[in-house]
Design a protein around this motif. Sequence first.
Motif, PDB file in Angstrom:
ATOM      1  N   ILE A 194      14.499  11.623  10.480  1.00  8.03           N
ATOM      2  CA  ILE A 194      13.493  12.372   9.735  1.00  8.03           C
ATOM      3  C   ILE A 194      13.304  11.807   8.329  1.00  8.03           C
ATOM      4  O   ILE A 194      12.185  11.733   7.816  1.00  8.03           O
ATOM      5  CB  ILE A 194      13.874  13.877   9.689  1.00  8.03           C
ATOM      6  CG1 ILE A 194      12.716  14.680   9.093  1.00  8.03           C
ATOM      7  CG2 ILE A 194      15.160  14.085   8.883  1.00  8.03           C
ATOM      8  CD1 ILE A 194      12.928  16.189   9.200  1.00  8.03           C
ATOM      9  N   GLN A 195      14.404  11.371   7.698  1.00  6.56           N
ATOM     10  CA  GLN A 195      14.303  10.780   6.361  1.00  6.56           C
ATOM     11  C   GLN A 195      13.690   9.395   6.433  1.00  6.56           C
ATOM     12  O   GLN A 195      12.857   9.019   5.593  1.00  6.56           O
ATOM     13  CB  GLN A 195      15.683  10.715   5.709  1.00  6.56           C
ATOM     14  CG  GLN A 195      16.260  12.062   5.313  1.00  6.56           C
ATOM     15  CD  GLN A 195      17.601  11.939   4.620  1.00  6.56           C
ATOM     16  OE1 GLN A 195      18.409  11.074   4.967  1.00  6.56           O
ATOM     17  NE2 GLN A 195      17.852  12.793   3.650  1.00  6.56           N
ATOM     18  N   LEU A 196      14.092   8.608   7.420  1.00  4.59           N
ATOM     19  CA  LEU A 196      13.574   7.251   7.573  1.00  4.59           C
ATOM     20  C   LEU A 196      12.073   7.262   7.814  1.00  4.59           C
ATOM     21  O   LEU A 196      11.322   6.512   7.172  1.00  4.59           O
ATOM     22  CB  LEU A 196      14.298   6.548   8.714  1.00  4.59           C
ATOM     23  CG  LEU A 196      13.860   5.122   9.039  1.00  4.59           C
ATOM     24  CD1 LEU A 196      14.007   4.212   7.823  1.00  4.59           C
ATOM     25  CD2 LEU A 196      14.680   4.563  10.207  1.00  4.59           C
ATOM     26  N   TYR A 197      11.603   8.125   8.710  1.00  9.62           N
ATOM     27  CA  TYR A 197      10.176   8.206   8.995  1.00  9.62           C
ATOM     28  C   TYR A 197       9.399   8.670   7.765  1.00  9.62           C
ATOM     29  O   TYR A 197       8.284   8.212   7.507  1.00  9.62           O
ATOM     30  CB  TYR A 197       9.907   9.150  10.164  1.00  9.62           C
ATOM     31  CG  TYR A 197      10.379   8.624  11.503  1.00  9.62           C
ATOM     32  CD1 TYR A 197      10.625   7.269  11.695  1.00  9.62           C
ATOM     33  CD2 TYR A 197      10.584   9.481  12.585  1.00  9.62           C
ATOM     34  CE1 TYR A 197      11.049   6.779  12.912  1.00  9.62           C
ATOM     35  CE2 TYR A 197      11.010   9.006  13.808  1.00  9.62           C
ATOM     36  CZ  TYR A 197      11.248   7.651  13.968  1.00  9.62           C
ATOM     37  OH  TYR A 197      11.674   7.166  15.177  1.00  9.62           O
ATOM     38  N   ARG A 198       9.979   9.591   7.012  1.00  6.97           N
ATOM     39  CA  ARG A 198       9.323  10.086   5.799  1.00  6.97           C
ATOM     40  C   ARG A 198       9.161   8.957   4.788  1.00  6.97           C
ATOM     41  O   ARG A 198       8.109   8.827   4.140  1.00  6.97           O
ATOM     42  CB  ARG A 198      10.144  11.229   5.205  1.00  6.97           C
ATOM     43  CG  ARG A 198       9.530  11.899   3.986  1.00  6.97           C
ATOM     44  CD  ARG A 198      10.310  13.157   3.637  1.00  6.97           C
ATOM     45  NE  ARG A 198       9.763  13.853   2.478  1.00  6.97           N
ATOM     46  CZ  ARG A 198      10.246  13.762   1.252  1.00  6.97           C
ATOM     47  NH1 ARG A 198      11.320  13.020   1.019  1.00  6.97           N
ATOM     48  NH2 ARG A 198       9.707  14.427   0.250  1.00  6.97           N
ATOM     49  N   ALA A 199      10.197   8.124   4.659  1.00  2.99           N
ATOM     50  CA  ALA A 199      10.128   6.993   3.735  1.00  2.99           C
ATOM     51  C   ALA A 199       9.075   5.986   4.181  1.00  2.99           C
ATOM     52  O   ALA A 199       8.298   5.471   3.363  1.00  2.99           O
ATOM     53  CB  ALA A 199      11.498   6.324   3.629  1.00  2.99           C
ATOM     54  N   ILE A 200       9.047   5.697   5.471  1.00  2.00           N
ATOM     55  CA  ILE A 200       8.066   4.747   6.004  1.00  2.00           C
ATOM     56  C   ILE A 200       6.647   5.279   5.811  1.00  2.00           C
ATOM     57  O   ILE A 200       5.739   4.548   5.386  1.00  2.00           O
ATOM     58  CB  ILE A 200       8.340   4.462   7.494  1.00  2.00           C
ATOM     59  CG1 ILE A 200       9.667   3.727   7.655  1.00  2.00           C
ATOM     60  CG2 ILE A 200       7.194   3.658   8.112  1.00  2.00           C
ATOM     61  CD1 ILE A 200      10.115   3.572   9.096  1.00  2.00           C
ATOM     62  N   ASP A 201       6.446   6.557   6.127  1.00  2.00           N
ATOM     63  CA  ASP A 201       5.111   7.150   6.026  1.00  2.00           C
ATOM     64  C   ASP A 201       4.570   7.106   4.606  1.00  2.00           C
ATOM     65  O   ASP A 201       3.372   6.883   4.393  1.00  2.00           O
ATOM     66  CB  ASP A 201       5.141   8.601   6.524  1.00  2.00           C
ATOM     67  CG  ASP A 201       5.304   8.698   8.036  1.00  2.00           C
ATOM     68  OD1 ASP A 201       5.045   7.688   8.717  1.00  2.00           O
ATOM     69  OD2 ASP A 201       5.694   9.780   8.518  1.00  2.00           O
ATOM     70  N   CYS A 202       5.450   7.324   3.610  1.00  2.00           N
ATOM     71  CA  CYS A 202       4.949   7.341   2.228  1.00  2.00           C
ATOM     72  C   CYS A 202       4.578   5.940   1.760  1.00  2.00           C
ATOM     73  O   CYS A 202       3.776   5.793   0.833  1.00  2.00           O
ATOM     74  CB  CYS A 202       5.968   7.992   1.289  1.00  2.00           C
ATOM     75  SG  CYS A 202       7.380   6.970   0.828  1.00  2.00           S
ATOM     76  N   ILE A 203       5.134   4.916   2.388  1.00  2.00           N
ATOM     77  CA  ILE A 203       4.751   3.535   2.051  1.00  2.00           C
ATOM     78  C   ILE A 203       3.454   3.160   2.760  1.00  2.00           C
ATOM     79  O   ILE A 203       2.498   2.671   2.125  1.00  2.00           O
ATOM     80  CB  ILE A 203       5.868   2.552   2.447  1.00  2.00           C
ATOM     81  CG1 ILE A 203       7.124   2.801   1.622  1.00  2.00           C
ATOM     82  CG2 ILE A 203       5.393   1.106   2.260  1.00  2.00           C
ATOM     83  CD1 ILE A 203       6.952   2.639   0.132  1.00  2.00           C
ATOM     84  N   LEU A 204       3.383   3.402   4.042  1.00  2.00           N
ATOM     85  CA  LEU A 204       2.178   3.043   4.796  1.00  2.00           C
ATOM     86  C   LEU A 204       0.991   3.913   4.406  1.00  2.00           C
ATOM     87  O   LEU A 204      -0.157   3.548   4.669  1.00  2.00           O
ATOM     88  CB  LEU A 204       2.456   3.159   6.302  1.00  2.00           C
ATOM     89  CG  LEU A 204       3.552   2.232   6.849  1.00  2.00           C
ATOM     90  CD1 LEU A 204       3.715   2.430   8.351  1.00  2.00           C
ATOM     91  CD2 LEU A 204       3.244   0.767   6.535  1.00  2.00           C
ATOM     92  N   GLY A 205       1.255   5.051   3.771  1.00  2.00           N
ATOM     93  CA  GLY A 205       0.183   5.942   3.348  1.00  2.00           C
ATOM     94  C   GLY A 205      -0.221   5.772   1.896  1.00  2.00           C
ATOM     95  O   GLY A 205      -0.939   6.613   1.352  1.00  2.00           O
ATOM     96  N   GLN A 206       0.219   4.682   1.254  1.00  2.00           N
ATOM     97  CA  GLN A 206      -0.137   4.435  -0.138  1.00  2.00           C
ATOM     98  C   GLN A 206      -1.646   4.258  -0.310  1.00  2.00           C
ATOM     99  O   GLN A 206      -2.331   3.748   0.579  1.00  2.00           O
ATOM    100  CB  GLN A 206       0.578   3.185  -0.650  1.00  2.00           C
ATOM    101  CG  GLN A 206       2.064   3.357  -0.894  1.00  2.00           C
ATOM    102  CD  GLN A 206       2.349   4.170  -2.154  1.00  2.00           C
ATOM    103  OE1 GLN A 206       1.928   3.835  -3.254  1.00  2.00           O
ATOM    104  NE2 GLN A 206       3.090   5.267  -1.971  1.00  2.00           N
ATOM    105  N   THR A 207      -2.150   4.664  -1.474  1.00  2.00           N
ATOM    106  CA  THR A 207      -3.572   4.487  -1.752  1.00  2.00           C
ATOM    107  C   THR A 207      -3.942   3.012  -1.866  1.00  2.00           C
ATOM    108  O   THR A 207      -5.108   2.653  -1.678  1.00  2.00           O
ATOM    109  CB  THR A 207      -3.965   5.213  -3.054  1.00  2.00           C
ATOM    110  OG1 THR A 207      -3.107   4.765  -4.114  1.00  2.00           O
ATOM    111  CG2 THR A 207      -3.829   6.715  -2.889  1.00  2.00           C
TER     112      THR A 207
END
Length: 271
Positions: free
Chosen positions: A14-27
């Motif tokens: 859950i933490q790993l996916y959250r970290a990945i998502d915040c990078i791939l979701g950058q503006t």
Amino acid sequence: IISVVMTSYKDRSIQLYRAIDCILGQTFGDLELLISFEPGDENANRVAQTYAHDARLIILRAEKRLGMAGSFNNCLSRARGQFIARMDSDDWCIPTRFEKQLAFFRDNPDIGVLGGQILLKDESGTVVGTRCFPLTHRKIIWRFMLSTPLSHPSIMWNRDKVGWDIRYSEKYSVEDLEIWLRMLANGVRFANLDEIVLEYNQPSGGHKRPFRHWLGNLLVRLKHIGLVFSYPHLLIGILAFMGLVCLPNSVAENLTKRGKRSEFVRSIKPR
């Protein structure tokens, strides 16, 4: 434009996916995210399957245990971007982090390494404080005397300024301090954004460090002792850490345990 380097070893999904998502979701989306997984980590296959739709995510599977510095270097050897950004697999950064850091580099072309302020959270997700870092190169250099005035997972560096072939040293337990001092010796200039860019997951026990951390801190400073000719105040740090590692472990732990003294040195504002 940006290559994000991350390491992972049997992290909570859950933490790993959250970290990945915040990078791939950058503006700012012109990036690649390289994650180096240690051998035997089942998350490597899970992440590859979950994010198969996004070619910006590159999975690196190490054939042997590399450790943190070795894993970073594994990513750096494959990174293609002009800018290198760090991210930890259990942290989270704001969606505009990269956009703001690139804007700062554009407006301050003399800067080679840029970090930011961080929010500290415990394992339950509760905010426990804010760690404040100095903004200017001059103030950052002064803070190197007793601490590391840059949040490693918040930094971005410009390879045109620091060198495209620069790598972390795998000899020291404080690989971030070593590479910053090496950059400083090579004339690189530092800065921090004046805003929170990252939520840092602080493990239980706070920032309690083992003896090897303080010894590594001393050894890194001795390796770059030549810096004291340009920055004499750094000698105070060398002497302080030398004294610390000479003390009995129990005394050293008492001096460095979490409290008002350590929070002052590390510029932490508790909540």
